[in-house]
Enzyme design. Structure first.
Site, mmCIF file in Angstrom:
data_model
loop_
_atom_site.group_PDB
_atom_site.id
_atom_site.type_symbol
_atom_site.label_atom_id
_atom_site.label_comp_id
_atom_site.label_asym_id
_atom_site.label_seq_id
_atom_site.Cartn_x
_atom_site.Cartn_y
_atom_site.Cartn_z
ATOM 1 N N GLN A 126 -0.101 6.443 -1.963
ATOM 2 C CA GLN A 126 -1.387 5.843 -1.615
ATOM 3 C C GLN A 126 -2.416 6.125 -2.711
ATOM 4 O OE1 GLN A 126 -1.855 3.815 1.007
ATOM 5 N NE2 GLN A 126 -3.982 3.492 0.432
ATOM 6 N N ASP A 165 5.366 -1.200 -3.780
ATOM 7 C CA ASP A 165 4.047 -1.747 -4.134
ATOM 8 C C ASP A 165 4.142 -2.695 -5.330
ATOM 9 O OD1 ASP A 165 1.834 -0.883 -2.563
ATOM 10 O OD2 ASP A 165 1.968 1.139 -3.406
ATOM 11 N N LYS A 206 0.017 1.701 8.039
ATOM 12 C CA LYS A 206 1.347 1.438 7.474
ATOM 13 C C LYS A 206 2.425 2.049 8.376
ATOM 14 C CE LYS A 206 -0.525 0.879 2.892
ATOM 15 N NZ LYS A 206 -0.979 1.452 1.638
#
Ligand code: GUN
Length: 283
Positions: free
Chosen positions: A96, A119, A52
């Site tokens: 995460q 997200d 990322k």
């Protein structure tokens, strides 16, 4: 033999568009920053976070990696996320997953400002997807829609079968295909006579997390087959949920693992971070 859908190539195009827009914004004085929160030392999560960060560098987004010891308390982590919510230099926040077992993942996700939730995991964003009024689309399902579009096949009216019902992929995938007027059936590892459903799928999305779960006899000739599985085998190799070497003889289009869905997830994260920054700056 199926056409291979090149996820790396489609992802590159998405990132190129993001890079151009990021550069334009930078020229008008707007810097874009993504905060990536990693708790503990899970090796797979470390790899994802590194990828990322590299993608951010490529498109010109500033990435801020925030690492915490795996013993961090729930209160400390929520407090750190609130600080990121209140920091107007941070446009997107990604925590995460998975988190260590002692942490309440749902509460952590709820503590992220929905406008920074790149997200699209926060219940507010999940709800907006249900009614088609979303700010952000979840990265993996949104990337899969791009991959299907890259084949030139129109989702409208097609029999779409999603195998898997996770909050991250299966459930939102269903909504996105429905938004595009697909006729969608959701199956999972406990579905009776799964083959009766998959055999009728014009578009088949496999997201169960079981290596080689979808075999050639389960696939309709010329179907579009999307493999979301990233299963690490004992010899260290990666294996999808689809028995690629046999299914490619039946399908019309198929995604490889790696190089299919994976690169798209990260590309869509870049797109969501750009979208967050634009919304926060009323652009
Ligand atoms: N872990 C596995 N996939 C994802 C993802 O898309 N987002 C986050 N935050 N964690 C993940």
């Amino acid at each position: 033999m199926a056409n291979i859908i090149n996820g790396k190539l489609v992802a590159q195009q998405v990132k190129e568009n993001v890079r151009n827009e990021v550069e334009q914004l930078k020229n008008s004085g707007v810097d874009i920053c993504l905060a990536v929160v990693l708790v503990g030392n899970d090796p797979a999560s470390k790899v994802y976070v590194r990828n990322k960060k590299l993608a951010c560098e490529k498109v010109g987004i500033i990435s801020k990696e925030i690492l915490f010891d795996e013993n961090i308390s729930q209160i400390e982590l929520v407090s750190a996320i609130k600080d990121l919510n209140n920091n107007n230099k941070i446009n997107g926040i990604l925590v995460q997953l998975p988190l260590p077992k002692h942490l309440d993942e749902k509460e952590i996700i709820r503590s992220i400002d929905p406008m920074k939730d790149v997200d699209a995991f926060h219940p507010v964003n999940v709800g907006k997807i249900m009614i088609g009024e979303y700010d952000f689309l979840p990265c993996t399902p949104a990337g899969i829609v791009d991959l299907i579009d890259s084949t030139g096949i129109d989702i409208c009216g097609k029999n779409c079968v999603v195998v898997g019902r996770s909050n991250i992929v299966g459930k939102p995938m269903t909504m996105l295909l429905l938004n595009r007027h697909g006729t969608v059936t959701v199956c999972h590892s406990k579905t009776n006579n799964l083959i009766d459903f998959t055999k009728n799928a014009d578009i088949l999305v496999a997201a169960v997390g079981i290596p080689n779960f979808i075999t050639a006899d389960m696939v309709k000739p010329d179907a579009v087959v999307i493999d979301v599985g990233i299963n690490r085998m004992q010899d260290g190799s990666l294996c999808g949920d689809v028995d690629f070497s046999n299914v490619e003889k039946v399908a019309g289009y198929i995604t490889p693992v790696p190089g299919g869905v994976g690169p798209m997830t990260i590309a869509k994260l870049m797109e969501n971070t750009l979208r967050a920054a634009k919304k926060q700056n009323s652009i």
